[in-house]
Design an enzyme around this catalytic site. Structure first.
Site, PDB file in Angstrom:
ATOM      1  N   ASN A 106       0.821  -1.198   0.000  1.00 51.74           N
ATOM      2  CA  ASN A 106       0.000   0.000   0.000  1.00 51.74           C
ATOM      3  C   ASN A 106       0.862   1.257   0.000  1.00 51.74           C
ATOM      4  O   ASN A 106       0.984   1.923  -1.025  1.00 51.74           O
ATOM      5  CB  ASN A 106      -0.938  -0.027   1.213  1.00 51.74           C
ATOM      6  CG  ASN A 106      -1.820   1.195   1.290  1.00 51.74           C
ATOM      7  OD1 ASN A 106      -1.805   2.047   0.406  1.00 51.74           O
ATOM      8  ND2 ASN A 106      -2.592   1.312   2.348  1.00 51.74           N
ATOM      9  N   ASP A 107       1.485   1.559   1.137  1.00 52.52           N
ATOM     10  CA  ASP A 107       2.233   2.807   1.263  1.00 52.52           C
ATOM     11  C   ASP A 107       3.320   2.967   0.202  1.00 52.52           C
ATOM     12  O   ASP A 107       3.603   4.079  -0.233  1.00 52.52           O
ATOM     13  CB  ASP A 107       2.853   2.904   2.654  1.00 52.52           C
ATOM     14  CG  ASP A 107       1.786   3.124   3.713  1.00 52.52           C
ATOM     15  OD1 ASP A 107       0.747   3.702   3.385  1.00 52.52           O
ATOM     16  OD2 ASP A 107       2.010   2.703   4.867  1.00 52.52           O
TER      17      ASP A 107
END
Lengths: 465, 102
Positions: free
Chosen positions: A393-394
């Site tokens: 994600n990040d």
């Protein structure tokens, strides 16, 4: 065996350890490198036995304990699943730390055996070296235990902080120096025990404020510490094999920590002081309006990929948690059968330790020349049709590039948004560890696949046929 | 004036840090996990100290605390040596190149 001869052999094993690390510069030479490492260890142990010469009945106990440890180690090495590698490495670090402490205590209690003077009047230099070895060893031990518990999920991965933490830690560190000084000036064993206790506490306090996603830095740092502890003991024992190895491992861990910090665009101290994400969460929860996302299923994903000519896969920690690497490779095999070009993009901090994703993909028989690092592949996203983000994600968040307010601003990220379409396999819309929303989720060309990573990839494979 | 042997050991130490620095930068990032497990294994060369601690004294069957701590340290280091090298071996076996026919 004369002291000079054994010193030469220790030097040889030190050189073999250097070659062991050198072998890791490419997968082809790495197996040979590991062999050099084993050879170096065998030489060091054999020489130690030969240099003692006259054997007491203690020898049999030494061999028994060696055998017990060896069997346990071998058993663990064969049984451990590849997804548990971060825990294993953390656990092993704690053992190095603890054995450094034990050797230091043993040398302190019986300095004659190590040629360090006699009890109560140990040579000053030896005493300092011993204190450093013991203190760093103790910090490594308790720190690694906490890292292990966090990685295992026995202890919550979220940072644990309290008021005045940094001040308290600083005072403890100063007290280590003070205790070492007192120990050296009085030779009183009480100070030695106090030194050990304080060091254990520091290791514990140092790691509890660090969150789960910062584990790559923590593990590398503890790796480094275990090396410095070994070097400290090496000075005490006047053993060059230990000094060389300690220095190698120490700098290795330090470099890995540096690489990991760089991958997150954070300074080492920022990570160590911990508590990342705690303050950010409150600010992001305010502007959390519900934005529409495009929700897809396995059929949609299969359709998109079938019509693509190139696909880039971005794995993350979620893939490790779901053990989805084998299912992923099967999906890729099916894609390749349809003449679709597939490559893998690995972010430096994907997973819970350096190189975590690479090992998992290798386990699933993914050839390593299809796996690329961030700098190697980042330009290819613009030419790819589909980015398949599985459990990451990040590391894909464009906010790192265009939102100076974002806590991850400046972090190098994979440019998945440049792909024609992006598929996100995620269990829910929850933000990553940093507590930051990912604007990619709401983009026109993003399709969210809410499911367990393993199940979703299996379903896609079925739909591809 | 004679040079203290400590200075020689310090020289070895400092030079080894530099060797480590250059060698580790040349390690390919995909092998960083094996790098950690193998450094783990080799740092257990501390077993050398543990063996000396375990065998110190030479008085038959009359073990001091110092000996017993040595024995324990031997076991711990041995777990690491065998576990570390074997798990590294296991990982490295998995790194394969693309087959030509594909």
């Amino acid at each position: 065996m004369s002291a000079n001869l054994s010193a030469i052999f220790y030097l040889i094993s030190g050189v073999l350890f250097i070659l062991a690390l050198r072998g890791l510069s490419s997968p082809e030479t790495s197996r040979q490198g590991n062999f050099f490492g084993i050879l170096g260890m065998t030489i060091a142990i054999t020489v130690t036995f030969l240099s003692i010469g006259s054997f007491s009945s203690g020898l049999i106990y030494v061999l028994i304990f060696l055998l017990i440890g060896g069997l346990i180690g071998a058993f663990i090495a064969y049984k451990i699943p590849m997804t548990a590698m971060p825990e294993l490495v953390a656990g092993f670090h704690s053992l190095v730390g603890l054995s450094a402490v034990l050797v230091a205590v043993s040398a302190f209690l019986n300095p004659e055996a190590f040629n360090l003077g006699s009890s109560g009047s140990i040579k000053l230099a030896s005493l300092i070296e011993m204190s450093i070895g013991a203190a760093v060893g103790a910090i490594t031990f308790s720190g690694s235990i906490i890292a292990f518990l966090k990685l295992q999920g026995i202890m919550s991965g979220s940072p644990i902080t309290f008021r005045g933490q940094h001040l308290f830690n600083a005072l403890l560190l100063i007290s280590i120096v003070a205790l070492t000084y007192l120990l050296c000036s009085t030779q009183s064993s009480n100070f030695f025990w106090m030194l050990l206790v304080v060091s254990f506490v520091i290791g514990f306090l140092l790691i509890i404020p660090i969150g789960g996603a910062d584990m790559p830095v923590v593990i590398s740092m503890l790796n480094s510490y275990s090396g410095w502890a070994a070097a400290g003991i090496g000075f005490t024992l006047e053993n060059s094999a230990l000094i060389i190895t300690g220095a190698l491992v120490g700098s290795s861990g330090a470099i890995l920590s540096y690489i990991m910090c760089k991958g997150m665009n954070r300074s080492f101290f920022n990570v160590i002081l911990g508590g990342f994400g705690v303050t950010e969460q409150s600010s992001t929860s305010q502007n959390k309006e519900q934005k529409p996302v495009k929700n897809g299923n396995a059929e949609d994903a299969a359709f998109l990929m079938k019509n693509a000519s190139s696909v880039i896969i971005v794995p993350g920690y979620g893939m490790a948690v779901a053990q989805a690497q084998h299912a992923l490779r099967e999906m890729v095999d099916t894609l390749k059968k349809n003449d679709i070009k597939v490559s893998y993009a690995i972010h430096p901090v994907a997973g819970r330790m350096p190189g975590h994703m690479n090992v998992l993909l290798a386990e699933a028989n993914v050839p390593y020349d299809e796996v690329f690092e961030l700098e190697e592949i980042n330009n290819d996203f613009a030419n790819a049709d589909v980015a398949f983000v599985i459990g990451a994600n990040d590391v894909t968040n464009p906010a790192a590039k265009n939102d100076p307010q974002s806590p991850i601003y400046g972090m190098p990220v994979l440019d998945v948004e440049k792909c024609k379409s992006v598929l996100f396999v995620k269990r829910s819309l929850s933000p990553g560890y940093a507590g930051i929303d990912n604007e990619l989720f709401y983009k026109e060309n993003t399709l969210m696949l809410f499911a367990d990573a393993k199940k979703m990839t299996e379903d896609i494979t079925k739909n591809l046929d | 004036m004679e040079i203290d042997p400590f200075i020689f050991r310090l020289s070895i130490f400092i030079l080894s840090i530099f060797i480590g620095y250059y060698v580790v930068w040349s390690v390919t990032p995909s092998l960083h996990t094996p790098l950690m497990s193998v450094t783990n294994a080799i740092s257990s060369v501390i077993i050398v100290g543990a063996i000396i601690a375990g065998l110190a004294g030479n008085s038959d069957n009359d073990f001091t605390i110092s000996n017993i701590l040595g024995f324990l340290a031997i076991s711990l280091a041995a777990v690491n040596i065998f576990g570390g090298f074997l798990v590294t071996q296991r990982m490295l076996q998995m790194y394969k190149k693309k087959k030509k026919d594909k």
